[in-house]
Design a protein around this motif. Structure first.
Motif, short mmCIF file in Angstrom:
data_model
loop_
_atom_site.label_atom_id
_atom_site.label_comp_id
_atom_site.label_asym_id
_atom_site.label_seq_id
_atom_site.Cartn_x
_atom_site.Cartn_y
_atom_site.Cartn_z
N ILE A 105 1.02 -1.05 -0.04
CA ILE A 105 -0.12 0.03 -0.05
C ILE A 105 0.77 1.29 0.04
O ILE A 105 2.10 1.39 -0.61
CB ILE A 105 -0.88 -0.03 1.07
CG1 ILE A 105 -0.43 -0.32 2.39
CG2 ILE A 105 -2.15 -1.20 0.87
CD1 ILE A 105 -1.14 -0.28 3.67
N ALA B 110 2.66 3.95 5.12
CA ALA B 110 1.88 3.00 6.17
C ALA B 110 2.84 2.36 7.15
O ALA B 110 3.90 1.92 6.95
CB ALA B 110 1.20 2.44 5.36
N GLY B 111 2.17 2.09 8.31
CA GLY B 111 3.12 1.32 9.45
C GLY B 111 3.19 0.06 8.64
O GLY B 111 4.30 -0.73 9.01
N GLN B 112 2.09 -0.64 8.00
CA GLN B 112 2.41 -2.01 7.69
C GLN B 112 3.26 -2.06 6.59
O GLN B 112 3.90 -3.16 6.73
CB GLN B 112 1.02 -2.34 7.15
CG GLN B 112 0.79 -3.82 6.83
CD GLN B 112 -0.38 -4.47 6.55
OE1 GLN B 112 -1.43 -3.77 6.79
NE2 GLN B 112 -0.42 -5.53 6.21
N TRP C 101 -5.49 -6.05 6.25
CA TRP C 101 -5.63 -5.49 7.44
C TRP C 101 -7.30 -5.68 7.81
O TRP C 101 -8.29 -5.60 6.69
CB TRP C 101 -5.13 -4.21 7.95
CG TRP C 101 -5.83 -2.94 7.26
CD1 TRP C 101 -6.84 -2.40 7.49
CD2 TRP C 101 -5.40 -2.56 5.76
NE1 TRP C 101 -7.10 -1.33 6.66
CE2 TRP C 101 -6.17 -1.48 5.55
CE3 TRP C 101 -4.50 -3.03 4.96
CZ2 TRP C 101 -6.38 -0.80 4.54
CZ3 TRP C 101 -4.45 -2.20 3.59
CH2 TRP C 101 -5.15 -1.04 3.62
N TRP D 181 -6.57 6.13 6.24
CA TRP D 181 -7.51 4.59 6.00
C TRP D 181 -8.81 4.81 6.65
O TRP D 181 -9.19 5.73 7.17
CB TRP D 181 -6.70 3.54 6.68
CG TRP D 181 -5.36 3.58 5.84
CD1 TRP D 181 -5.16 2.87 4.44
CD2 TRP D 181 -4.27 3.98 6.22
NE1 TRP D 181 -4.10 3.08 4.15
CE2 TRP D 181 -3.15 3.81 5.03
CE3 TRP D 181 -3.69 4.69 7.50
CZ2 TRP D 181 -1.70 4.05 5.24
CZ3 TRP D 181 -2.03 5.07 7.41
CH2 TRP D 181 -1.32 4.56 6.39
N GLU E 245 -9.79 4.86 10.24
CA GLU E 245 -9.47 6.12 10.97
C GLU E 245 -10.33 7.31 10.44
O GLU E 245 -10.65 8.29 11.31
CB GLU E 245 -8.04 6.20 10.68
CG GLU E 245 -7.06 5.46 11.33
CD GLU E 245 -7.23 3.95 10.73
OE1 GLU E 245 -7.31 3.80 9.62
OE2 GLU E 245 -7.01 3.06 11.81
N PRO F 218 1.31 8.21 9.44
CA PRO F 218 1.27 7.77 10.83
C PRO F 218 2.79 8.40 11.53
O PRO F 218 2.39 8.91 12.72
CB PRO F 218 1.59 6.16 10.92
CG PRO F 218 1.06 5.83 9.46
CD PRO F 218 0.98 6.97 8.56
N TRP G 248 -2.25 2.30 15.45
CA TRP G 248 -2.65 0.68 15.36
C TRP G 248 -1.57 0.34 16.21
O TRP G 248 -0.41 0.39 15.75
CB TRP G 248 -2.59 0.08 14.16
CG TRP G 248 -4.07 0.32 13.37
CD1 TRP G 248 -4.63 1.51 13.26
CD2 TRP G 248 -4.54 -0.62 12.48
NE1 TRP G 248 -5.73 1.24 12.48
CE2 TRP G 248 -5.70 0.10 11.98
CE3 TRP G 248 -4.58 -2.06 12.48
CZ2 TRP G 248 -6.85 -0.87 11.39
CZ3 TRP G 248 -5.62 -2.74 11.79
CH2 TRP G 248 -6.58 -2.19 11.13
N THR H 119 1.69 -2.73 14.11
CA THR H 119 1.54 -1.55 13.11
C THR H 119 2.42 -0.35 13.31
O THR H 119 3.25 -0.09 12.54
CB THR H 119 0.19 -1.50 12.35
OG1 THR H 119 -0.46 -2.55 12.59
CG2 THR H 119 0.27 -0.82 11.07
N HIS H 120 2.24 0.26 14.26
CA HIS H 120 2.55 1.80 14.66
C HIS H 120 3.59 1.65 15.78
O HIS H 120 4.11 2.44 16.39
CB HIS H 120 1.68 2.66 14.74
CG HIS H 120 0.91 3.27 13.62
ND1 HIS H 120 -0.56 3.58 13.58
CD2 HIS H 120 1.26 2.59 12.38
CE1 HIS H 120 -1.00 3.17 12.41
NE2 HIS H 120 0.18 3.05 11.61
N ILE I 198 -3.38 -7.18 11.27
CA ILE I 198 -2.71 -6.99 9.88
C ILE I 198 -2.25 -8.34 9.49
O ILE I 198 -1.96 -8.99 10.20
CB ILE I 198 -1.94 -5.81 9.86
CG1 ILE I 198 -0.81 -6.11 10.92
CG2 ILE I 198 -2.38 -4.31 10.03
CD1 ILE I 198 0.55 -5.11 10.57
#
Ligand code: PBE
Length: 299
Positions: A45, A49-51, A97, A204, A207, A232, A251, A255-256, A279
């Motif tokens: 993505i 992103a954290g992911q 996720w 997202w 959120e 993030p 998250w 994630t974060h 996730i």
């Protein structure tokens, strides 16, 4: 005469060559492993992103993913690729996720993560800047109380997708239909007269929904609410520096987690506004693999 024969021969030779090439292509696709067919690429993505970070860790930690790459662009692009692959019955592996409408729209499965790199259950937490409790105790109290059931969040996200509404509209409707819950969040809190408050929100759906719902609730109480959409990393920075007052977007714990650790002690965590999030990497259910360990390293 000779020339004509030569030309004809050329045509025949050309045709057979392409037939052979086509045949090869087919056999090759059949004998290719599913990893090879996906070109050893994860459809990711947004880069911020954290992911995206967590996916890189997964690639580094699993031998089965050695040499794999993560392609980043946007959530929208990932969903488009996923939809196309499913339409053509092709293999694809995506950053996924929950809660997210993708699991309601398509038959997908998370790949098992035996090393636990993605962590177990995630929750979404509410963080506020230091000092908010003293400066704005009314907003603090309301923010501290705001939380959703997973099922409420899921049906709101699905409604937005199915009725092509934006999350701000769905959030507004949710608040309208759930005044009893909202009354519990605001119970005993005196209204204010236009006190400004700024919420940082990541881009997202979950959120967008939570921030917009919080906005409507706080506005009903007389606050003047600004939402600022950020990545993030910036969200944590903004709350820690006091540039923004609060965020319902982090998250945790995976994630974060790295951003959280970087700024820990510089913000206040009011606890989960949603539990039961997750996730991982997911594939369409028709794919035969079930685990990250069923993939093959790139040669
Ligand atoms: N997500 C959805 C975000 C948080 C919400 C998992 C794509 C991320 O930062 O990775």
């Amino acid at each position: 005469m000779f020339n004509t024969e030569w030309k004809n021969l050329g045509v025949v030779a050309g045709l057979s060559l392409s037939l052979i090439a086509a045949g090869c292509g087919q056999n090759e696709a059949q004998s290719q492993s599913v990893s090879e067919q996906m070109d050893y690429t994860i459809t990711g993505i947004e880069a911020g992103a954290g992911q995206t970070e967590t996916n890189e860790q997964v690639i580094a930690e699993y031998n089965s993913l050695a040499g794999w790459e993560q392609q980043t662009a946007s959530t929208g692009a990932m969903l488009t690729e996923l939809g196309k692959a499913i339409e053509n019955d092709e293999p694809i592996i995506v950053a996924a996720w929950s809660p997210h409408f993708m699991f309601a729209k398509w038959d997908l499965k998370y790949l098992e993560d035996p090393k636990g790199t993605f962590g177990g259950a995630e929750h979404i937490t509410t963080i506020v800047r230091k000092g908010l409790k003293d400066d704005m105790p009314k907003a603090y109290t309301i923010l501290d109380r705001i939380q959703w059931e997973l099922s409420e969040m899921e049906s709101s996200l699905l409604k937005a997708q199915e009725e092509e509404l934006d999350l701000a509209e769905v959030a507004q409707q949710w608040v309208g239909e759930n005044q009893e819950t909202v009354a519990k969040w605001t119970e005993g809190v005196e209204p204010v007269d236009g006190t400004p408050i700024e919420l940082a929100v990541t881009p997202w759906d979950t959120e967008k929904f939570s921030a917009n719902a919080a906005k409507v609730v706080l506005e009903q109480q007389g606050f003047d609410v600004t939402l600022t959409t950020v990545d993030p990393a910036i969200m944590f920075e903004a709350i820690s520096s006091g540039d923004a007052d609060a965020s319902l977007s982090p998250w945790m714990p995976s994630t974060h987690g790295a951003f959280y650790a970087e700024y820990e002690g510089e913000f206040e965590d009011l606890g989960a506004n949603l539990t039961g999030a997750k996730i991982g990497l997911a594939v369409p259910a028709y794919m035969e693999i079930n685990s990250l360990e069923d993939l093959e390293p790139a040669e």
